[in-house]
Design an enzyme around this catalytic site. Structure first.
Site, mmCIF file in Angstrom:
data_model
loop_
_atom_site.group_PDB
_atom_site.id
_atom_site.type_symbol
_atom_site.label_atom_id
_atom_site.label_comp_id
_atom_site.label_asym_id
_atom_site.label_seq_id
_atom_site.Cartn_x
_atom_site.Cartn_y
_atom_site.Cartn_z
ATOM 1 C CD GLN A 121 -2.773 -13.248 -7.206
ATOM 2 O OE1 GLN A 121 -2.603 -12.597 -6.176
ATOM 3 N NE2 GLN A 121 -3.943 -13.319 -7.817
ATOM 4 C CB CYS A 136 5.976 -0.771 5.399
ATOM 5 S SG CYS A 136 6.608 -1.936 4.169
ATOM 6 C CB CYS A 187 9.049 4.603 3.166
ATOM 7 S SG CYS A 187 8.416 3.647 1.782
ATOM 8 C CB CYS A 246 -7.084 -7.989 -3.750
ATOM 9 S SG CYS A 246 -8.003 -6.961 -4.925
ATOM 10 C CB CYS A 293 12.747 -0.900 6.141
ATOM 11 S SG CYS A 293 13.076 0.195 4.746
#
Length: 431
Positions: A268, A87, A84, A389, A78
């Site tokens: 999900q 990530c 950003c 999670c 990316c």
């Protein structure tokens, strides 16, 4: 007599200069995906074995240069990576990255003195996420800025591509910028567009618009609806209140059953990961006679489990239960579903209410299910499936069950949030 004039103190601090620089060797990865050197010193976008030059003092340092790169380093896919905040690990080869996530989950269980069979991690592919939370900031009159927050900043990266999201979401970015343009009548508004790709198109729930001043004006609401129609969105809502809907309520299929989604409903993040978890759950539930699906949402696991045995389903979100019940009414072939809106934190399903159950599945939010796990531990249920999670709260709740005589048989790790430090899991317990 003392003077009434204030005493002027001369600062002895040296004038601010450039941050001190140093060289460090990264020995392991920290929990948030930053490389870690002895100290500890954390340096973002670094990998174990690398020699790097960093600036700053304290634990968190700015990475200036990679002096000796790891053979596991790859080119990030990316162009926004590094700025950003979405990530953290695109610079790491997929195999060591996934092994790190799996090992990290094993380490979290080990801190609760839990050992079990850990299966190979399920890896979600790029361009597969059907959910995204995009932040908007005021831009031109007819087009807002839209993207993800910059690392450690309130400002955002106005993204043009996103290799984690489904291409249909990325393709709609220009239309979503126009959609967000009317949301800035109040200077305190900081909207977030919660985007879900459904079978009927994009469903967008907007939060963060200042409401104390009366919310959006009638003119802004009309502009919002016009842009929603022009963008071809299935539905646009604001904090759950529908502002525009195309024709039918947008929905998805869960284990073959069509579910019409309430605004802002939880799903999900990756359909392929959902399928992997559902398959794992169904296999573990084989032979059950009566099942409870707790924190069931709109029925991610309910409909699959109802193909095995009758299911009691409960969740604190009343709109989700309404949607689930409506879907059950139009889903032939199920072995029975009884669904109830119930706050399982304040009013967990009690041990005595589980007398006729032989399998309980619980899928709580990140805070876990401490109260519910305590009731399951006191019950006579023979099998439990935990979906989580947050491995740390799962391990805490698992410890409660193990101390009551359960055994954690096996765990499936799931990488649903690609290139982030987060890992999810499904665990099977038996007594």
């Amino acid at each position: 007599m003392r003077s009434s004039k204030p005493i002027r103190r001369t600062s002895t601090r040296p004038p601010a200069g450039p941050a001190p620089e140093s060289e460090v060797t990264i020995t392991e990865m920290g929990g948030e995906g930053d490389g870690m050197a002895p100290g500890p010193i954390f340096a973002s976008f670094t990998l174990p074995g690398e020699r790097v030059r960093v600036a700053g003092t304290g634990e968190r340092r700015k990475t200036l240069e990679i002096l000796s790169a790891s053979p596991e380093r790859v080119e990030p896919p990316c162009p926004h990576f590094g700025q950003c905040g979405g990530c953290a690990l695109q610079h790491w080869g997929m195999q060591p990255y996934l092994a790190w996530k799996r090992d990290r989950m094993i380490g979290t269980l080990a801190r609760q003195h839990i050992e079990t069979e850990v299966l190979p991690i399920f890896a979600s592919p790029p361009y597969s996420r059907r959910r995204a939370a995009l932040h908007a900031r005021q831009g031109r009159k007819d087009e807002a800025r839209l993207g993800y927050k910059i690392r450690n900043s309130w400002d955002l990266v106005d993204i043009s591509v996103c290799p984690i999201s489904d291409p249909k979401i990325t393709a709609a970015l220009p239309a979503m910028r126009r959609l967000a343009a009317p949301l800035f009548e109040h200077p305190k508004s900081a909207p977030t567009l919660h985007v879900t790709l459904t079978d009927d198109g994009l469903d967008i729930d907007i939060t963060g618009v200042e409401r104390k001043s009366g919310g959006l004006s009638a003119d802004a609401r009309m502009r919002l609806a016009e842009q929603a129609a022009a963008g071809g969105f299935a539905r646009v809502s604001m904090d759950g209140e529908i502002a525009y809907m195309d024709q039918a309520v947008p929905g998805v299929r869960l284990s073959g059953v069509r579910v019409d989604l309430p605004p802002g409903a939880f799903l999900q993040a990756v359909p392929a990961a959902e399928s992997a978890m559902v398959d794992f759950v169904v296999e573990a539930a084989a032979g059950a006679d009566r099942i409870a699906d707790l924190f069931c949402g709109v029925g991610t696991f309910t409909f699959a489990l109802a193909g095995v045995a009758p299911v009691y389903a409960a969740d604190g979100a009343a709109p989700a239960i309404t949607a689930l019940n409506a879907a059950v009414a139009n889903a032939p072939g199920l072995k029975g579903v009884t669904a109830e809106a119930r706050d399982l934190v304040r009013r967990p399903l009690l041990a005595q209410e589980m007398k006729k159950l032989d399998l309980v599945l619980f899928d709580p939010p990140r805070a876990g299910a401490a109260e519910q796990a305590g009731e399951i531990a006191r019950s006579k249920v023979s099998r439990v499936i935990g979906v989580s999670c947050a491995p740390a709260t799962f391990a805490r709740d698992a410890r409660t069950l193990i101390d009551a005589g359960f055994r954690l048989e096996r765990v499936l790790p799931v990488d649903q949030f690609l290139w982030s430090p987060h890992v999810e899991l499904v665990g099977v317990f038996s007594r």
